[in-house]
Design a protein around this motif. Structure first.
Motif, PDB file in Angstrom:
ATOM      1  N   VAL A 118      67.866  -3.994 206.463  1.00  0.00           N
ATOM      2  CA  VAL A 118      68.493  -3.038 205.551  1.00  0.00           C
ATOM      3  C   VAL A 118      67.471  -2.396 204.621  1.00  0.00           C
ATOM      4  O   VAL A 118      67.646  -1.238 204.211  1.00  0.00           O
ATOM      5  CB  VAL A 118      69.621  -3.711 204.733  1.00  0.00           C
ATOM      6  CG1 VAL A 118      69.057  -4.623 203.650  1.00  0.00           C
ATOM      7  CG2 VAL A 118      70.537  -2.656 204.102  1.00  0.00           C
ATOM      8  N   VAL A 119      66.399  -3.091 204.294  1.00  0.00           N
ATOM      9  CA  VAL A 119      65.422  -2.538 203.347  1.00  0.00           C
ATOM     10  C   VAL A 119      64.743  -1.289 203.900  1.00  0.00           C
ATOM     11  O   VAL A 119      64.809  -0.215 203.276  1.00  0.00           O
ATOM     12  CB  VAL A 119      64.392  -3.620 202.942  1.00  0.00           C
ATOM     13  CG1 VAL A 119      63.290  -2.988 202.097  1.00  0.00           C
ATOM     14  CG2 VAL A 119      65.079  -4.742 202.175  1.00  0.00           C
ATOM     15  N   PRO A 120      64.088  -1.348 205.062  1.00  0.00           N
ATOM     16  CA  PRO A 120      63.467  -0.119 205.564  1.00  0.00           C
ATOM     17  C   PRO A 120      64.479   0.959 205.924  1.00  0.00           C
ATOM     18  O   PRO A 120      64.212   2.155 205.752  1.00  0.00           O
ATOM     19  CB  PRO A 120      62.685  -0.590 206.800  1.00  0.00           C
ATOM     20  CG  PRO A 120      63.338  -1.866 207.210  1.00  0.00           C
ATOM     21  CD  PRO A 120      63.806  -2.505 205.952  1.00  0.00           C
ATOM     22  N   TRP A 121      65.646   0.535 206.434  1.00  0.00           N
ATOM     23  CA  TRP A 121      66.667   1.510 206.805  1.00  0.00           C
ATOM     24  C   TRP A 121      67.155   2.263 205.569  1.00  0.00           C
ATOM     25  O   TRP A 121      67.256   3.498 205.571  1.00  0.00           O
ATOM     26  CB  TRP A 121      67.836   0.810 207.493  1.00  0.00           C
ATOM     27  CG  TRP A 121      68.541   1.668 208.514  1.00  0.00           C
ATOM     28  CD1 TRP A 121      69.274   2.792 208.296  1.00  0.00           C
ATOM     29  CD2 TRP A 121      68.544   1.479 209.924  1.00  0.00           C
ATOM     30  NE1 TRP A 121      69.752   3.311 209.461  1.00  0.00           N
ATOM     31  CE2 TRP A 121      69.319   2.518 210.492  1.00  0.00           C
ATOM     32  CE3 TRP A 121      67.987   0.521 210.764  1.00  0.00           C
ATOM     33  CZ2 TRP A 121      69.541   2.623 211.860  1.00  0.00           C
ATOM     34  CZ3 TRP A 121      68.212   0.626 212.127  1.00  0.00           C
ATOM     35  CH2 TRP A 121      68.980   1.669 212.668  1.00  0.00           C
ATOM     36  N   ALA A 122      67.456   1.546 204.507  1.00  0.00           N
ATOM     37  CA  ALA A 122      67.941   2.178 203.281  1.00  0.00           C
ATOM     38  C   ALA A 122      66.872   3.073 202.663  1.00  0.00           C
ATOM     39  O   ALA A 122      67.173   4.181 202.182  1.00  0.00           O
ATOM     40  CB  ALA A 122      68.385   1.112 202.286  1.00  0.00           C
ATOM     41  N   LEU A 123      65.634   2.607 202.648  1.00  0.00           N
ATOM     42  CA  LEU A 123      64.556   3.432 202.097  1.00  0.00           C
ATOM     43  C   LEU A 123      64.390   4.716 202.900  1.00  0.00           C
ATOM     44  O   LEU A 123      64.161   5.795 202.329  1.00  0.00           O
ATOM     45  CB  LEU A 123      63.251   2.635 202.082  1.00  0.00           C
ATOM     46  CG  LEU A 123      63.179   1.500 201.051  1.00  0.00           C
ATOM     47  CD1 LEU A 123      61.870   0.735 201.213  1.00  0.00           C
ATOM     48  CD2 LEU A 123      63.308   2.045 199.628  1.00  0.00           C
ATOM     49  N   ALA A 124      64.524   4.620 204.222  1.00  0.00           N
ATOM     50  CA  ALA A 124      64.421   5.810 205.055  1.00  0.00           C
ATOM     51  C   ALA A 124      65.540   6.797 204.732  1.00  0.00           C
ATOM     52  O   ALA A 124      65.315   8.013 204.638  1.00  0.00           O
ATOM     53  CB  ALA A 124      64.464   5.419 206.531  1.00  0.00           C
ATOM     54  N   PHE A 167      71.209  -1.451 199.770  1.00  0.00           N
ATOM     55  CA  PHE A 167      72.499  -1.127 200.380  1.00  0.00           C
ATOM     56  C   PHE A 167      73.248  -0.096 199.531  1.00  0.00           C
ATOM     57  O   PHE A 167      73.736   0.914 200.041  1.00  0.00           O
ATOM     58  CB  PHE A 167      73.332  -2.401 200.538  1.00  0.00           C
ATOM     59  CG  PHE A 167      74.625  -2.196 201.281  1.00  0.00           C
ATOM     60  CD1 PHE A 167      74.643  -2.174 202.660  1.00  0.00           C
ATOM     61  CD2 PHE A 167      75.824  -2.031 200.596  1.00  0.00           C
ATOM     62  CE1 PHE A 167      75.831  -1.976 203.355  1.00  0.00           C
ATOM     63  CE2 PHE A 167      77.013  -1.843 201.277  1.00  0.00           C
ATOM     64  CZ  PHE A 167      77.017  -1.822 202.662  1.00  0.00           C
ATOM     65  N   GLY A 168      73.337  -0.352 198.226  1.00  0.00           N
ATOM     66  CA  GLY A 168      74.019   0.583 197.335  1.00  0.00           C
ATOM     67  C   GLY A 168      73.288   1.906 197.211  1.00  0.00           C
ATOM     68  O   GLY A 168      73.921   2.963 197.094  1.00  0.00           O
TER      69      GLY A 168
END
Length: 244
Positions: free
Chosen positions: A17-23, A112-113
């Motif tokens: 979730v970290v790289p996905w959310a940052l992207a 996530f948020g």
């Protein structure tokens, strides 16, 4: 074994979730809201697919034929809420973008948020009282007009397996105000992912999509009672052991 699987799945979601959310946060200005939605939905599908591989949780969906057809055909989905599983899997399963109605505090959840904040959804301040519902109607109408379905959990919170919460009429009020049909959905996710449980169990989650119920000329409480009756009867059919 179930403990180990649960730990591995949690770690997998945390790491991805970290790289996905940052992207999503970085590229959000370059794409429209629908494109951003599908970017986020791909991570949710990854979370569901990893739940199948790591946790052994599989979905069995019936009633797909009951979903409205057409790119801009409106719908308000009212879903039984037993765990986080349906929060993840509904966007992964549905052919239309979905807009959740949720409290704005969730936008402060790291990563996530932050990604949710880039999506075109309906976040409300519950302390606003009646004004919060006005916002739901205004944003809900706009989203429904553009082909985004609104999804709500009428019980308001996750409910233990075999139990029934208080069904609130916010979803049917929105449907009546916007003219959209309501679609009841029963979900037996607590068989595998109980409310507030860290350890998940392998098994099959039954997801049953009911026929659209027209909202024209209905009263909110009366329409919600019909939704409640269908969902709770369907829950007893899908998971009879929980209601003995």
């Amino acid at each position: 074994m179930n403990l180990l699987r649960s730990v591995l799945h949690l770690l997998f979601m945390a790491v991805t979730v970290v790289p996905w959310a940052l992207a999503v946060v970085i590229v959000a200005p370059l794409f429209n809201s629908t494109q951003i939605y599908w970017m986020c939905a791909r991570w949710l599908k990854l979370a569901v697919d990893s739940g199948t591989v790591i946790l052994g949780i599989r979905n069995h969906v019936i009633g797909f034929e009951n979903l409205p057809v057409g790119t801009t055909t409106p719908a308000v989905l009212l879903v039984k809420h037993q765990s986080l599983w349906e929060t993840f899997c509904m966007p992964a399963l549905m052919p239309h973008p979905l807009a959740y109605v949720f409290k704005k505090e969730l936008l402060r959840v790291p990563f996530f948020g932050w990604a949710m904040a880039r999506m075109d959804m309906i976040h409300i301040d519950r302390s606003d009282g009646a004004r919060a519902f006005v916002k739901v109607v205004q944003q809900g109408q706009r989203l429904l007009d553009q082909g985004t379905w609104v999804i709500m959990f009428p019980e308001g919170t996750r409910i233990d397996r075999g139990q029934k919460g208080t069904y609130k009429s916010g979803g049917t009020r929105l449907a009546i105000r916007t003219g959209a049909p309501v679609i009841p959905v029963a979900v037996t996710s607590a068989k595998c992912w109980p409310r507030k449980a860290f350890i998940k169990k392998p098994g099959v989650v039954e997801i049953s999509i009911g026929k659209p119920i027209p909202s024209a000329g209905r009263q909110p409480d009366e329409l919600m009672q019909e939704v409640e009756d269908w969902i709770e009867a369907e829950m007893r059919r899908l998971d009879p052991e929980a209601y003995r």
